[in-house]
Write a protein that holds these residues in place. Structure first.
Motif, PDB file in Angstrom:
ATOM      1  N   GLU A 139      51.435  57.029  86.684  1.00 19.52           N
ATOM      2  CA  GLU A 139      51.957  58.189  86.255  1.00 19.52           C
ATOM      3  C   GLU A 139      51.306  59.231  86.585  1.00 19.52           C
ATOM      4  O   GLU A 139      51.417  60.123  86.965  1.00 19.52           O
ATOM      5  CB  GLU A 139      52.423  57.837  85.196  1.00 19.52           C
ATOM      6  CG  GLU A 139      53.972  57.110  84.674  1.00 19.52           C
ATOM      7  CD  GLU A 139      54.017  56.905  83.076  1.00 19.52           C
ATOM      8  OE1 GLU A 139      53.928  57.440  82.807  1.00 19.52           O
ATOM      9  OE2 GLU A 139      55.002  56.000  83.255  1.00 19.52           O
ATOM     10  N   GLU A 140      49.860  59.296  85.974  1.00 21.72           N
ATOM     11  CA  GLU A 140      48.954  60.757  86.417  1.00 21.72           C
ATOM     12  C   GLU A 140      48.597  60.707  87.956  1.00 21.72           C
ATOM     13  O   GLU A 140      49.265  62.553  87.659  1.00 21.72           O
ATOM     14  CB  GLU A 140      48.361  60.167  85.603  1.00 21.72           C
ATOM     15  CG  GLU A 140      46.614  61.794  85.429  1.00 21.72           C
ATOM     16  CD  GLU A 140      45.406  61.109  84.972  1.00 21.72           C
ATOM     17  OE1 GLU A 140      45.017  62.086  83.726  1.00 21.72           O
ATOM     18  OE2 GLU A 140      45.107  59.856  84.398  1.00 21.72           O
ATOM     19  N   ARG A 196      51.867  62.475  88.934  1.00 18.73           N
ATOM     20  CA  ARG A 196      51.671  64.048  87.897  1.00 18.73           C
ATOM     21  C   ARG A 196      51.504  64.960  88.791  1.00 18.73           C
ATOM     22  O   ARG A 196      51.880  65.962  88.908  1.00 18.73           O
ATOM     23  CB  ARG A 196      51.618  64.108  86.169  1.00 18.73           C
ATOM     24  CG  ARG A 196      52.531  65.362  86.196  1.00 18.73           C
ATOM     25  CD  ARG A 196      51.087  65.118  84.835  1.00 18.73           C
ATOM     26  NE  ARG A 196      49.886  65.018  84.533  1.00 18.73           N
ATOM     27  CZ  ARG A 196      48.683  65.509  85.144  1.00 18.73           C
ATOM     28  NH1 ARG A 196      48.873  66.269  85.113  1.00 18.73           N
ATOM     29  NH2 ARG A 196      47.610  65.183  84.622  1.00 18.73           N
ATOM     30  N   GLU A 200      52.828  68.863  90.920  1.00 17.88           N
ATOM     31  CA  GLU A 200      52.616  69.890  90.480  1.00 17.88           C
ATOM     32  C   GLU A 200      51.505  70.548  92.035  1.00 17.88           C
ATOM     33  O   GLU A 200      52.109  71.903  91.830  1.00 17.88           O
ATOM     34  CB  GLU A 200      50.958  69.535  89.514  1.00 17.88           C
ATOM     35  CG  GLU A 200      50.211  70.585  89.384  1.00 17.88           C
ATOM     36  CD  GLU A 200      49.349  70.801  88.706  1.00 17.88           C
ATOM     37  OE1 GLU A 200      48.517  71.080  88.181  1.00 17.88           O
ATOM     38  OE2 GLU A 200      48.895  69.485  87.493  1.00 17.88           O
TER      39      GLU A 200
END
Length: 617
Positions: free
Chosen positions: A352-353, A356, A360
């Motif tokens: 997930e990171e 993300r 961005e």
């Protein structure tokens, strides 16, 4: 959704076709341009920062003769050097990216030249540092490290200086080499101006009969055309243009090689290759193992090229045929918004990171998406410490462009995680490991598409693409690496690198790598004239080694899940806190052995067999 910046013109009332022109910079929507304002709000702010940094040169130079006095003095110098380096990185990043937006812009050309000059002046100003640190007795340096709070964080950097002892010269000699640095950039700069700003290619009629100007960014798309006439005329038109510049470009490349040899000999290396590998602590055997192992695996490539020839139904398989997909009934067009979603879905196994941060980057204008007139060709990622990474694309909505997107975002996120985890002194990572991060993303994308696309035609298309990725990354880049090795050996032996000799060497290699199923066209002997990586000093071999390592790590992530993801994110966060071979070793890949390359070639061989099976009637 952003409008199409290419604005394909429709037929007029008479049916006459209009020319597809490259747009100017102003016509590209703002949301599809990178936001360099995150570095400096405008050119005036860059100018102010430039003059501030000029003022720090004397402060750095004032440390001359004092580094051995105390640990505190050494630490103060290292901290100021980091501050100056970070500021210089911002100045250089802004300057070269502004120029890359439009390489014909005079102000941008001047700004980059000034930034480069300032970097050389800074390097010259601190030329005393390495000799002075080497003059500190080892036991005294260890005492400094033990007794000075904050200095321990520089231990690896100081150890690296000690490793360089045999190749470090006197202070005066180091200053001279630093001053020569700007002159040493000249061959690459001249090539860039010829190749990006001055050279103009002819137009070619596309499949619909429209006159399309050949550009660097459009070349591959045209070479993928289903219409063989388009491919042939594009190929011949491009190389006819280079043929007119062959002697100038040969002299430029020869000057680059001589520059590499000069600096290698000045620093007492046995060869330019040894000197190029030394900064990353890579033994020459890694380079030679790659070439030898790939040479042994060439029968697999020859088998693939023969398969392509049969699948395309060709009596003769020319070099202008090798990029067109062998599944003619499938056309994959991927608009920019869809490309972003596909990239996020494909890279979901990285957690997930990771996704993300990826989103961005899409949202916050890290990326310069489309081609415009004068824009630098190709694609790259670069970083500015304390800001964020940037990515240059020339997106053309092809499957190759989607793979380029995830490739460059692999670099970008590597930079992001490294910058976040490491202090400035260790934030930059070796190119040797950089190509792992980018090609691993490509492997995950291929896996995702094969999982998502279940119809035979699309699976064949992706499989074909994967095989061509192996061909262009593992085999082609190794061919480039062998060419670099050969031309440096020629020059080191005192033999001149004329246009004819370069063409002879390149033609022989091209024939050997592609095998008997491909016609070794006369034009391809000039391909060396258009490859910018030949001005990057033994750079390209790392594509092949990184690709091989990435295949192994991608398999591990897909098979093991979260533990492998955590180990991989730790790898991305390592920066240059250790040597690249050691970082990869901890990640589970031993690149001192030929085994990862052998495994990659075996994977390629298996893909060829699968393609043969799917193509059976």
């Amino acid at each position: 959704m952003a409008k199409d910046p290419f604005q394909w013109a429709a037929e007029g009332p008479s049916g006459a076709q209009t020319t597809v022109e490259v747009p100017d910079r102003a016509s590209i929507p703002e949301e599809d341009r990178w936001r360099l304002e995150d570095i400096f709000p405008n050119d005036e702010a860059w100018e102010a920062a430039f003059h501030e940094l000029e003022g720090l040169i004397d402060k750095l130079a004032a440390f001359r003769g004092t580094l051995g006095q105390s640990g505190e003095q050494l630490l103060a110098f290292l901290q100021l050097n980091d501050e100056v380096g970070q500021r210089a990185e911002a100045l250089w990043g802004y300057a070269h990216m502004r120029l890359d937006e439009d390489t014909t812009h005079p102000e941008s050309q001047g700004r980059q030249a000034r930034a480069l000059n300032l970097l050389v002046r800074l390097e010259s100003a601190v030329a005393f540092a390495t000799p002075e640190i080497l003059a500190i007795p080892p036991e005294q340096l260890e005492r400094f490290l033990q007794e000075t709070p904050g200095l321990e964080g520089y231990r690896h950097a100081l150890d690296e200086i000690q490793r360089r002892r045999p190749h470090t010269l006197s202070e005066a000699e180091e200053r001279l080499l630093a001053m020569a640095g700007e002159v040493g950039q000249s061959p690459a700069q001249i090539f860039q101006m010829i190749n990006e700003a001055d050279i103009r290619f002819p137009t070619v009629r596309d499949e619909a009969g429209r006159e399309v100007e050949i550009t660097h960014a459009r070349f591959l798309k045209l070479m993928e055309s289903r219409d063989r006439r388009v491919r042939r005329e594009t190929f011949q038109g491009l190389y006819a243009t280079y043929q007119k510049q062959r002697n100038t470009l040969a002299a430029t490349l020869a000057a680059q090689v001589q520059k590499n040899i000069f600096f290698a000999r000045a620093r007492r290396f046995g060869s330019a290759l040894e000197a190029a590998l030394f900064p990353s602590n890579i033994p020459v055997s890694v380079y030679t193992n790659l070439i030898e192992t790939v040479r042994q695996g060439l029968p697999a490539l020859h088998r693939y090229m023969a398969l392509r020839k049969r699948a395309l139904g060709l009596d003769e398989h020319h070099m202008y045929d090798i990029y067109t997909p062998i599944v003619p009934e499938v056309t994959v067009r991927i608009p920019w918004q869809e490309a972003q979603e596909l990239a996020a879905a494909a890279l979901a196994p990285l957690g997930e990171e990771y996704v993300r941060v990826l989103r961005e980057g899409f949202r916050s204008r890290w990326i310069d998406v489309y081609e415009n007139r004068g824009k630098r060709s190709g694609a790259y990622s670069t970083g500015v410490y304390g800001v964020h990474p940037y990515v240059l694309l020339n997106y053309q909505e092809t499957l190759d462009d989607l793979f380029t997107l995830v490739h460059e975002m692999g670099h970008a996120l590597h930079t992001y995680f490294s910058n976040r985890a490491q202090p400035y002194v260790y934030a930059n990572y070796s190119i040797f490991v950089a190509e792992v991060a980018s090609t691993l993303n490509e492997a995950l994308l291929a896996h995702h598409l094969l999982e998502r696309w279940d119809d035979r035609a699309r699976r064949l298309y992706v499989l074909n693409h994967q095989l061509d990725t192996f061909r262009t990354t593992l085999f082609r880049q190794t061919m480039f690496a062998e060419f670099e090795q050969q031309i440096h050996q020629e020059a080191e032996a005192g033999r001149p690198l004329t246009a004819e000799r370069l063409a002879e060497l390149y033609g022989e290699l091209n024939a050997a790598y592609h095998g008997p199923a491909v016609v070794n066209d006369e034009e391809i002997r000039l391909e060396w004239a258009r490859i910018p990586h030949f001005y990057m000093n033994f750079y390209v071999y790392q594509y092949a080694t990184g690709f091989s390592a990435a295949q192994a790590l991608a398999r591990r992530i897909l098979e093991e899940g979260q533990p492998a993801v955590e180990a991989y994110l730790a790898f991305l966060s390592s920066g240059s806190s250790d040597y690249p071979l050691a970082v990869l070793q901890r990640a589970g890949v031993d690149m001192t052995s030929p085994e990862p390359v052998r495994q990659a070639i075996q994977a390629f061989h298996e893909l060829v067999q699968e393609l043969e099976r799917l193509l059976e009637p």
